[in-house]
Scaffold this motif. Sequence first.
Motif, PDB file in Angstrom:
ATOM      1  N   ARG A  96       0.817  -1.223   0.000  1.00 21.12           N
ATOM      2  CA  ARG A  96       0.000   0.000   0.000  1.00 21.12           C
ATOM      3  C   ARG A  96       0.849   1.272   0.000  1.00 21.12           C
ATOM      4  NH1 ARG A  96      -2.149   0.932   4.413  1.00 21.12           N
ATOM      5  NH2 ARG A  96      -1.560  -0.898   5.619  1.00 21.12           N
ATOM      6  N   LEU A  97       1.893   1.285   0.823  1.00 21.45           N
ATOM      7  CA  LEU A  97       2.663   2.513   1.057  1.00 21.45           C
ATOM      8  C   LEU A  97       3.976   2.574   0.278  1.00 21.45           C
ATOM      9  CD1 LEU A  97       2.260   2.514   4.951  1.00 21.45           C
ATOM     10  CD2 LEU A  97       0.897   3.826   3.320  1.00 21.45           C
ATOM     11  N   GLY A  98       4.420   1.398  -0.201  1.00 21.86           N
ATOM     12  CA  GLY A  98       5.748   1.353  -0.807  1.00 21.86           C
ATOM     13  C   GLY A  98       6.814   1.366   0.286  1.00 21.86           C
ATOM     14  N   PRO A  99       8.068   1.083  -0.070  1.00 21.26           N
ATOM     15  CA  PRO A  99       9.125   1.032   0.942  1.00 21.26           C
ATOM     16  C   PRO A  99       9.458   2.426   1.504  1.00 21.26           C
ATOM     17  CG  PRO A  99       9.756  -0.154  -1.054  1.00 21.26           C
ATOM     18  CD  PRO A  99       8.540   0.646  -1.387  1.00 21.26           C
ATOM     19  N   CYS A 100       9.868   2.467   2.769  1.00 18.60           N
ATOM     20  CA  CYS A 100      10.372   3.697   3.377  1.00 18.60           C
ATOM     21  C   CYS A 100      11.902   3.606   3.434  1.00 18.60           C
ATOM     22  CB  CYS A 100       9.776   3.877   4.777  1.00 18.60           C
ATOM     23  SG  CYS A 100      10.563   2.863   6.056  1.00 18.60           S
ATOM     24  N   PRO A 101      12.607   4.658   3.838  1.00 18.34           N
ATOM     25  CA  PRO A 101      14.083   4.608   3.856  1.00 18.34           C
ATOM     26  C   PRO A 101      14.667   3.496   4.736  1.00 18.34           C
ATOM     27  CG  PRO A 101      13.339   6.880   4.022  1.00 18.34           C
ATOM     28  CD  PRO A 101      12.117   6.021   4.155  1.00 18.34           C
ATOM     29  N   HIS A 157      13.582   0.402   4.800  1.00 19.10           N
ATOM     30  CA  HIS A 157      13.422  -0.915   4.171  1.00 19.10           C
ATOM     31  C   HIS A 157      14.706  -1.337   3.460  1.00 19.10           C
ATOM     32  CE1 HIS A 157       9.021  -0.536   4.840  1.00 19.10           C
ATOM     33  NE2 HIS A 157       9.144  -1.846   4.967  1.00 19.10           N
ATOM     34  N   ARG A 158      14.989  -2.632   3.537  1.00 18.26           N
ATOM     35  CA  ARG A 158      16.191  -3.202   2.917  1.00 18.26           C
ATOM     36  C   ARG A 158      15.892  -3.499   1.448  1.00 18.26           C
ATOM     37  NH1 ARG A 158      17.490  -7.528   7.827  1.00 18.26           N
ATOM     38  NH2 ARG A 158      17.656  -5.973   9.505  1.00 18.26           N
ATOM     39  N   ARG A 159      16.456  -2.680   0.584  1.00 18.46           N
ATOM     40  CA  ARG A 159      16.176  -2.789  -0.857  1.00 18.46           C
ATOM     41  C   ARG A 159      16.606  -4.130  -1.451  1.00 18.46           C
ATOM     42  NH1 ARG A 159      13.912   1.445   0.946  1.00 18.46           N
ATOM     43  NH2 ARG A 159      13.606   3.264  -0.350  1.00 18.46           N
ATOM     44  N   SER A 160      17.606  -4.765  -0.814  1.00 22.38           N
ATOM     45  CA  SER A 160      18.155  -6.015  -1.355  1.00 22.38           C
ATOM     46  C   SER A 160      17.308  -7.236  -0.979  1.00 22.38           C
ATOM     47  CB  SER A 160      19.591  -6.205  -0.856  1.00 22.38           C
ATOM     48  OG  SER A 160      19.642  -6.126   0.567  1.00 22.38           O
ATOM     49  N   PHE A 161      16.269  -7.033  -0.167  1.00 25.74           N
ATOM     50  CA  PHE A 161      15.410  -8.148   0.230  1.00 25.74           C
ATOM     51  C   PHE A 161      14.243  -8.261  -0.750  1.00 25.74           C
ATOM     52  CE2 PHE A 161      16.451  -9.440   4.783  1.00 25.74           C
ATOM     53  CZ  PHE A 161      17.763  -9.004   4.692  1.00 25.74           C
ATOM     54  N   GLY A 162      13.958  -9.506  -1.207  1.00 26.42           N
ATOM     55  CA  GLY A 162      12.987  -9.779  -2.258  1.00 26.42           C
ATOM     56  C   GLY A 162      11.680  -9.009  -2.205  1.00 26.42           C
ATOM     57  N   PRO A 163      10.911  -9.119  -1.101  1.00 22.46           N
ATOM     58  CA  PRO A 163       9.614  -8.432  -1.063  1.00 22.46           C
ATOM     59  C   PRO A 163       9.721  -6.911  -1.219  1.00 22.46           C
ATOM     60  CG  PRO A 163       9.751 -10.073   0.682  1.00 22.46           C
ATOM     61  CD  PRO A 163      11.124  -9.967   0.081  1.00 22.46           C
ATOM     62  N   VAL A 164      10.804  -6.332  -0.713  1.00 20.72           N
ATOM     63  CA  VAL A 164      10.989  -4.878  -0.841  1.00 20.72           C
ATOM     64  C   VAL A 164      11.315  -4.521  -2.286  1.00 20.72           C
ATOM     65  CG1 VAL A 164      12.255  -2.855  -0.004  1.00 20.72           C
ATOM     66  CG2 VAL A 164      11.794  -4.760   1.562  1.00 20.72           C
ATOM     67  N   GLY A 165      12.199  -5.308  -2.894  1.00 17.80           N
ATOM     68  CA  GLY A 165      12.552  -5.095  -4.298  1.00 17.80           C
ATOM     69  C   GLY A 165      11.341  -5.200  -5.210  1.00 17.80           C
ATOM     70  N   ARG A 166      10.476  -6.179  -4.909  1.00 15.86           N
ATOM     71  CA  ARG A 166       9.269  -6.372  -5.731  1.00 15.86           C
ATOM     72  C   ARG A 166       8.306  -5.200  -5.565  1.00 15.86           C
ATOM     73  NH1 ARG A 166      10.416 -11.688  -4.403  1.00 15.86           N
ATOM     74  NH2 ARG A 166       8.994 -11.818  -2.621  1.00 15.86           N
ATOM     75  N   ALA A 167       8.203  -4.690  -4.320  1.00 19.48           N
ATOM     76  CA  ALA A 167       7.325  -3.536  -4.086  1.00 19.48           C
ATOM     77  C   ALA A 167       7.835  -2.314  -4.829  1.00 19.48           C
ATOM     78  CB  ALA A 167       7.243  -3.248  -2.576  1.00 19.48           C
TER      79      ALA A 167
END
Length: 198
Positions: free
Chosen positions: A174-179, A181-191
């Motif tokens: 819903r919100l997208g990643p915030c600063p 969030h670990r960009r290298s982790f799958g669910p965050v990358g997909r979001a």
Amino acid sequence: MPERTPHRIAGVDEAGRGPLAGPVVVAAVILDPARPIAGLDDSKKLSEKKREALYPLVIEHALAHCVVVVEAEEIDRLNIFQATMAGMSRAVAGLAPVAHEALVDGNKLPRDLPCPGRAIVGGDALEPAISAASILAKVTRDRLMVQLDTVHPGYGFAVHKGYPTAAHLDALQRLGPCPQHRRSFGPVGRALEQMALF
């Protein structure tokens, strides 16, 4: 005859390798054999109330302790394994008095430990010094995640502490990643990819 310096053993453990957000926190603790602490155990087996009660006892009774926070940005740059290893080396290096030996929870030792070390699988339940380190790391990280919840509301960090619960994954969509969030982790990358599409 000069008195022999006692062999100082540091226990080392981390909290937060699995979450999608927030830092990984590493602690190193040298316990004082003259001041044992009752009730030490793997922090995951203790209630939050028990961990919070033991935390000040470890701080007060230990010969030395050091807590290191490795931020999400460094986790993304190094990868979670290397970031954890770097945190472990920093935590042991930060001890005063210095450790003669480090007992590390898990099956891998950081290459640049400042003293000899042994990796112990399940060490947080076997070695009191590792249990103490696991409590400092877990309590520190949980408190940080509660603070981050006020900075980045809506994700529920205070509740799930950044772990990939259904509620967290839903908030991420819903919100997208915030600063944090670990960009290298799958669910965050997909979001992030989904956000780029819209």
